[in-house]
Write a protein that holds these residues in place. Structure first.
Motif, PDB file in Angstrom:
ATOM      1  N   LYS A  21       0.947  -1.209   0.047  1.00  0.00           N
ATOM      2  CA  LYS A  21      -0.096   0.064   0.140  1.00  0.00           C
ATOM      3  C   LYS A  21       0.930   1.228   0.102  1.00  0.00           C
ATOM      4  O   LYS A  21       0.690   2.188  -0.781  1.00  0.00           O
ATOM      5  N   HIS A  22       1.752   1.349   0.767  1.00  0.00           N
ATOM      6  CA  HIS A  22       2.770   2.554   0.880  1.00  0.00           C
ATOM      7  C   HIS A  22       3.481   2.464  -0.277  1.00  0.00           C
ATOM      8  O   HIS A  22       3.674   3.770  -0.881  1.00  0.00           O
ATOM      9  N   LEU A  23       4.098   1.491  -0.813  1.00  0.00           N
ATOM     10  CA  LEU A  23       4.730   1.484  -2.104  1.00  0.00           C
ATOM     11  C   LEU A  23       3.937   2.166  -3.134  1.00  0.00           C
ATOM     12  O   LEU A  23       4.474   2.945  -4.280  1.00  0.00           O
ATOM     13  N   LEU A  24       2.796   1.543  -3.274  1.00  0.00           N
ATOM     14  CA  LEU A  24       1.804   2.084  -4.668  1.00  0.00           C
ATOM     15  C   LEU A  24       1.687   3.505  -4.371  1.00  0.00           C
ATOM     16  O   LEU A  24       1.616   4.258  -5.313  1.00  0.00           O
ATOM     17  N   ASN A  25       1.367   3.949  -3.134  1.00  0.00           N
ATOM     18  CA  ASN A  25       0.949   5.422  -2.732  1.00  0.00           C
ATOM     19  C   ASN A  25       2.194   6.336  -3.222  1.00  0.00           C
ATOM     20  O   ASN A  25       2.012   7.229  -3.430  1.00  0.00           O
ATOM     21  N   ILE A  26       3.404   5.757  -2.705  1.00  0.00           N
ATOM     22  CA  ILE A  26       4.608   6.578  -3.188  1.00  0.00           C
ATOM     23  C   ILE A  26       4.931   6.634  -4.650  1.00  0.00           C
ATOM     24  O   ILE A  26       4.996   7.632  -5.064  1.00  0.00           O
ATOM     25  N   LEU A  27       4.605   5.578  -5.580  1.00  0.00           N
ATOM     26  CA  LEU A  27       4.809   5.389  -6.652  1.00  0.00           C
ATOM     27  C   LEU A  27       3.825   6.337  -7.543  1.00  0.00           C
ATOM     28  O   LEU A  27       4.260   6.906  -8.465  1.00  0.00           O
ATOM     29  N   LYS A  28       2.550   6.412  -7.090  1.00  0.00           N
ATOM     30  CA  LYS A  28       1.574   7.286  -7.781  1.00  0.00           C
ATOM     31  C   LYS A  28       1.535   8.674  -7.625  1.00  0.00           C
ATOM     32  O   LYS A  28       1.308   9.604  -8.228  1.00  0.00           O
ATOM     33  N   SER A  29       2.186   9.088  -6.205  1.00  0.00           N
ATOM     34  CA  SER A  29       2.338  10.529  -5.940  1.00  0.00           C
ATOM     35  C   SER A  29       3.590  11.256  -6.008  1.00  0.00           C
ATOM     36  O   SER A  29       3.727  12.284  -5.989  1.00  0.00           O
ATOM     37  N   THR A  30       4.846  10.605  -6.543  1.00  0.00           N
ATOM     38  CA  THR A  30       6.101  11.116  -6.502  1.00  0.00           C
ATOM     39  C   THR A  30       6.592  11.319  -7.905  1.00  0.00           C
ATOM     40  O   THR A  30       6.814  10.152  -8.479  1.00  0.00           O
ATOM     41  N   GLU A  31       6.570  12.253  -8.340  1.00  0.00           N
ATOM     42  CA  GLU A  31       6.774  12.701  -9.799  1.00  0.00           C
ATOM     43  C   GLU A  31       8.251  12.155 -10.094  1.00  0.00           C
ATOM     44  O   GLU A  31       8.565  11.581 -11.350  1.00  0.00           O
ATOM     45  N   ASP A  32       9.241  11.949  -9.366  1.00  0.00           N
ATOM     46  CA  ASP A  32      10.596  11.921  -9.867  1.00  0.00           C
ATOM     47  C   ASP A  32      10.870  10.282  -9.748  1.00  0.00           C
ATOM     48  O   ASP A  32      11.798   9.974 -10.016  1.00  0.00           O
ATOM     49  N   GLU A  33      10.028   9.502  -9.354  1.00  0.00           N
ATOM     50  CA  GLU A  33       9.974   8.194  -9.643  1.00  0.00           C
ATOM     51  C   GLU A  33       9.722   7.720 -11.130  1.00  0.00           C
ATOM     52  O   GLU A  33      10.008   6.722 -11.490  1.00  0.00           O
ATOM     53  N   GLY A  34       8.999   8.604 -12.064  1.00  0.00           N
ATOM     54  CA  GLY A  34       8.734   8.477 -13.365  1.00  0.00           C
ATOM     55  C   GLY A  34       7.543   7.389 -13.532  1.00  0.00           C
ATOM     56  O   GLY A  34       7.475   7.089 -14.828  1.00  0.00           O
ATOM     57  N   VAL A  35       6.788   6.993 -12.536  1.00  0.00           N
ATOM     58  CA  VAL A  35       5.808   6.162 -12.905  1.00  0.00           C
ATOM     59  C   VAL A  35       4.236   6.833 -12.639  1.00  0.00           C
ATOM     60  O   VAL A  35       3.328   6.193 -12.769  1.00  0.00           O
ATOM     61  N   SER A  36       4.533   8.004 -11.926  1.00  0.00           N
ATOM     62  CA  SER A  36       3.107   8.765 -11.600  1.00  0.00           C
ATOM     63  C   SER A  36       2.161   8.953 -12.697  1.00  0.00           C
ATOM     64  O   SER A  36       0.873   8.774 -12.606  1.00  0.00           O
ATOM     65  N   ILE A  37       2.901   8.817 -13.903  1.00  0.00           N
ATOM     66  CA  ILE A  37       2.289   9.157 -15.192  1.00  0.00           C
ATOM     67  C   ILE A  37       1.172   7.856 -15.127  1.00  0.00           C
ATOM     68  O   ILE A  37       0.023   8.313 -16.033  1.00  0.00           O
ATOM     69  N   LEU A  38       1.328   6.945 -15.052  1.00  0.00           N
ATOM     70  CA  LEU A  38       0.584   5.786 -15.339  1.00  0.00           C
ATOM     71  C   LEU A  38      -0.880   5.941 -14.339  1.00  0.00           C
ATOM     72  O   LEU A  38      -1.822   5.278 -14.594  1.00  0.00           O
ATOM     73  N   TRP A  39      -0.652   6.699 -13.113  1.00  0.00           N
ATOM     74  CA  TRP A  39      -1.885   6.828 -12.564  1.00  0.00           C
ATOM     75  C   TRP A  39      -2.687   8.056 -13.073  1.00  0.00           C
ATOM     76  O   TRP A  39      -3.695   8.128 -13.071  1.00  0.00           O
ATOM     77  N   LYS A  40      -1.939   9.277 -13.456  1.00  0.00           N
ATOM     78  CA  LYS A  40      -2.503  10.219 -14.116  1.00  0.00           C
ATOM     79  C   LYS A  40      -3.232   9.753 -15.396  1.00  0.00           C
ATOM     80  O   LYS A  40      -4.066  10.302 -15.521  1.00  0.00           O
ATOM     81  N   SER A  41      -2.923   8.806 -16.020  1.00  0.00           N
ATOM     82  CA  SER A  41      -3.465   8.532 -17.286  1.00  0.00           C
ATOM     83  C   SER A  41      -4.727   7.388 -17.128  1.00  0.00           C
ATOM     84  O   SER A  41      -5.402   7.216 -18.136  1.00  0.00           O
ATOM     85  N   GLY A  42      -4.687   7.010 -15.819  1.00  0.00           N
ATOM     86  CA  GLY A  42      -5.741   6.056 -15.642  1.00  0.00           C
ATOM     87  C   GLY A  42      -5.428   4.739 -15.870  1.00  0.00           C
ATOM     88  O   GLY A  42      -6.055   3.666 -15.541  1.00  0.00           O
ATOM     89  N   TRP A  43      -4.274   4.342 -16.362  1.00  0.00           N
ATOM     90  CA  TRP A  43      -3.690   2.891 -16.706  1.00  0.00           C
ATOM     91  C   TRP A  43      -3.618   2.030 -15.392  1.00  0.00           C
ATOM     92  O   TRP A  43      -4.401   1.006 -15.547  1.00  0.00           O
TER      93      TRP A  43
END
Length: 170
Positions: A59-81
């Protein structure tokens, strides 16, 4: 990046609701048979506690990945994928667990434990899991805190363990 996120989503679903029917059935069998499996139930409770810890980690890992821009994967949440993928995964896991319930029920049935109640049980836990990663009210039609949830919550409490497995199994 998609492969990494998908693996995290798969692991999150696995730790959350995969095997829940097996855990629940084990508790019910033990209850119906005068605690004959108490040692095994104690072990199951410890495994379930471990799953809960892993759930919190993912849960914490997913929340970090989706909210931290510099991880490079938050775009996957922003796009809805990521949300769409997460729902597909949870749908598949729920369906798989219900198929497992059908199989176990063909061997032994318990009063107050039918397919509809099993679906409500699974959807209740799925909704809780999805809510903490930003997916609200996905399974509201089926997510009911029914008597199985109450039974399960009481049985899964690790502080209810009173003896070691080797002290109780026949």
């Amino acid at each position: 990046a998609k492969a990494l996120v998908r693996e995290c989503l798969l692991q999150y679903a696995l730790e959350n609701i995969r095997f829940m029917i097996s855990f629940l059935y084990t508790y019910r069998i033990n209850e119906a048979n005068n605690q004959v499996l108490q040692g095994s139930v104690n072990n199951i409770t410890l495994i379930l506690n471990d799953e809960t810890i892993h759930t919190a980690i993912f849960k914490h890992l997913l929340n970090i990945l989706k909210s931290t821009e510099d991880e490079g994967v938050s775009i996957l949440w922003k796009s809805g994928w990521a949300q769409a993928e997460l729902l597909k995964i949870f749908d598949a896991v729920i369906e798989s667990e219900l198929e497992w319930f059908d199989y176990l029920s063909s061997i032994a049935e318990f009063e107050g434990f039918n397919r509809q109640q099993a679906k409500e049980f699974l959807c209740f836990y799925a909704n809780r899991a999805l809510e903490v990663v930003g997916q609200d009210d996905v399974y509201t039609e089926f997510a009911i805190r029914n008597e199985l949830v109450e039974f399960f919550e009481n049985k899964r409490r690790i502080n209810n363990l009173k003896s070691l497995a080797q002290e109780t199994d026949i």
